[in-house]
Design a protein around this motif. Structure first.
Motif, PDB file in Angstrom:
ATOM      1  N   ALA A  77       8.102   4.005   4.244  1.00  0.00           N
ATOM      2  CA  ALA A  77       8.759   2.896   4.624  1.00  0.00           C
ATOM      3  C   ALA A  77       9.431   1.783   4.144  1.00  0.00           C
ATOM      4  CB  ALA A  77       7.828   2.524   6.689  1.00  0.00           C
ATOM      5  N   ALA A  78       8.729   0.863   3.902  1.00  0.00           N
ATOM      6  CA  ALA A  78       9.519  -0.507   4.092  1.00  0.00           C
ATOM      7  C   ALA A  78      10.841  -0.198   2.550  1.00  0.00           C
ATOM      8  CB  ALA A  78       8.041  -1.063   2.755  1.00  0.00           C
ATOM      9  N   SER A  90       7.753  -7.498   1.136  1.00  0.00           N
ATOM     10  CA  SER A  90       7.417  -7.445   1.772  1.00  0.00           C
ATOM     11  C   SER A  90       7.016  -5.871   3.055  1.00  0.00           C
ATOM     12  CB  SER A  90       8.365  -8.310   3.302  1.00  0.00           C
ATOM     13  OG  SER A  90       7.712  -8.073   4.388  1.00  0.00           O
ATOM     14  N   VAL A  91       6.963  -5.432   3.308  1.00  0.00           N
ATOM     15  CA  VAL A  91       6.257  -4.367   4.349  1.00  0.00           C
ATOM     16  C   VAL A  91       6.474  -4.131   5.988  1.00  0.00           C
ATOM     17  CG1 VAL A  91       4.312  -2.991   2.620  1.00  0.00           C
ATOM     18  CG2 VAL A  91       3.788  -4.106   4.632  1.00  0.00           C
ATOM     19  N   THR A  92       6.887  -5.491   5.781  1.00  0.00           N
ATOM     20  CA  THR A  92       7.107  -6.378   7.462  1.00  0.00           C
ATOM     21  C   THR A  92       8.772  -5.939   7.981  1.00  0.00           C
ATOM     22  OG1 THR A  92       5.634  -7.685   7.658  1.00  0.00           O
ATOM     23  CG2 THR A  92       6.663  -7.745   9.453  1.00  0.00           C
ATOM     24  N   PRO A  93       8.481  -5.448   8.812  1.00  0.00           N
ATOM     25  CA  PRO A  93      10.322  -4.655   9.215  1.00  0.00           C
ATOM     26  C   PRO A  93      11.277  -5.685   9.163  1.00  0.00           C
ATOM     27  CG  PRO A  93       9.290  -3.321   9.858  1.00  0.00           C
ATOM     28  CD  PRO A  93       8.118  -3.981   9.607  1.00  0.00           C
ATOM     29  N   HIS A  94      10.952  -6.867  10.225  1.00  0.00           N
ATOM     30  CA  HIS A  94      11.978  -8.061  10.364  1.00  0.00           C
ATOM     31  C   HIS A  94      11.634  -9.097   9.856  1.00  0.00           C
ATOM     32  CE1 HIS A  94       7.982 -10.440  11.688  1.00  0.00           C
ATOM     33  NE2 HIS A  94       9.035 -11.743  11.287  1.00  0.00           N
ATOM     34  N   PRO A 144       0.518  -1.086  -0.433  1.00  0.00           N
ATOM     35  CA  PRO A 144      -0.068  -0.141  -0.412  1.00  0.00           C
ATOM     36  C   PRO A 144       0.316   1.035   0.294  1.00  0.00           C
ATOM     37  CG  PRO A 144      -0.710  -1.605   1.447  1.00  0.00           C
ATOM     38  CD  PRO A 144       0.769  -1.288   0.980  1.00  0.00           C
ATOM     39  N   PRO A 145       0.512   2.761  -1.122  1.00  0.00           N
ATOM     40  CA  PRO A 145       1.522   3.430  -0.580  1.00  0.00           C
ATOM     41  C   PRO A 145       1.695   4.149   0.201  1.00  0.00           C
ATOM     42  CG  PRO A 145      -0.657   2.705  -2.329  1.00  0.00           C
ATOM     43  CD  PRO A 145      -0.521   2.574  -1.651  1.00  0.00           C
ATOM     44  N   ASP A 146       0.742   4.268   1.659  1.00  0.00           N
ATOM     45  CA  ASP A 146       0.981   4.303   2.649  1.00  0.00           C
ATOM     46  C   ASP A 146       2.128   3.540   3.623  1.00  0.00           C
ATOM     47  OD1 ASP A 146      -0.323   2.583   3.468  1.00  0.00           O
ATOM     48  OD2 ASP A 146      -2.135   3.603   4.623  1.00  0.00           O
TER      49      ASP A 146
END
Length: 296
Positions: A36-37, A249-253, A30-32
């Motif tokens: 951060a990703a 992925s957009v999940t940091p870990h 998602p753009p939002d």
């Protein structure tokens, strides 16, 4: 400064440009969540970001790159031409739009997103536009996505520049050995979308566990052996084959985990065992069936 995992090794394309062997994909990001990703990925050593006009997040990818503090020359950026912009003049306009959204003055790799077998003249015209962008120095390399050997043969017969990259669905359950061999013969780097088999989870009906590579006993066993996740085992398998993988992925870990694959290697026997998991069944669309209305 590189992140804790360090950068990926570099692959040399057929025009001498060097491309990281592992990057961040942002399909369905998602753009939002994309800014951060991208910044998280760059902090963790990623130096390749793959987006597309159709993903709707080129602007956010550009923002993430700008916020990272890493010099433009150190980030390899890929985007793609969408089907509705095929054709010579339309492709040139679409490239300008993508570059503006990304906030960049040049692109490292520009790809045609799909072949259109029913209107292949427009595919050829679009690629010729990409050839002009290459000649004008606005892109460093050009290529295609989702092209079969037949599509590539037809395209190369009618154009001048052999694609540097062919980005295709490729994971242990659909590992395309014939296409990979064709690409090698023509000095085309094969780039793997859905490299850990995500397409088997998000496309169509919910799959059975047997269809998910991450749950395959052969892979979970290797993960236990090496103290890695099944996803890391799969990504290492791509690296062993000389492929370029772009896990999303957009999940940091998970972003951090996905690039943590350069501190171990698989044996030839283990690579062959993963090769043997091939089902020959795609998770995504068949390129031979794609037309202008496929995704509408």
């Amino acid at each position: 400064m590189n992140g804790p995992n360090g950068p990926a090794p570099l692959l040399t394309l057929n025009n001498g440009v060097r491309m990281p062997a592992l990057g961040l994909g942002v399909y369905q990001s998602p753009p939002d969540e994309t800014v951060a990703a991208v910044t998280t990925a760059i902090e963790n050593g990623y130096r390749l970001i793959d987006t597309a006009a159709a993903y709707g997040n080129e602007k956010e990818v550009g923002e993430g790159i700008a916020r990272s503090g890493i010099g433009r020359q150190d980030i390899f950026v890929i985007t793609k031409l969408w089907l509705t912009d095929y054709g010579y003049d339309a492709a040139l306009r679409a490239f300008d739009t993508s570059l503006t959204k990304l906030g960049l003055d040049h692109l490292d790799l520009y790809l045609l997103h799909w072949p259109v077998p029913s209107a292949f003249d427009t595919t050829v015209a679009s690629y010729r536009a990409a050839e002009k962008l290459l000649a004008d120095g606005r892109v460093r390399a050009i290529g295609v996505c989702n092209h079969t050997p037949e599509h590539l043969s037809h395209l190369m017969a009618r154009t001048d520049v052999v694609p540097a990259v062919n980005q295709v669905e490729l994971h242990p359950h659909f590992n395309q050995p014939e296409l990979r061999a064709f690409d090698v013969r023509h000095d085309i780097v094969t780039q793997s979308w859905s490299p850990i088999g995500g397409v088997t989870r998000y496309w169509g009906d919910r799959p059975s566990e047997a269809e998910d590579p991450l749950r395959n006993p052969a892979l979970t066993g290797l993960a236990d052996k090496y103290g890695k996740t099944p996803a890391q085992i799969i990504l290492r398998w791509h690296i062993e084959h000389g492929l370029c993988a772009i896990p999303k992925s957009v999940t940091p870990h998970r972003i951090a985990e996905n690039i943590g694959v350069f501190d171990f290697s698989l044996t030839p026997h283990e690579v062959s065992a993963i090769d043997a998991l091939d089902t020959g069944v795609r998770g995504g669309p068949d390129p031979g069936d794609v037309g202008p209305d496929t995704f509408s």
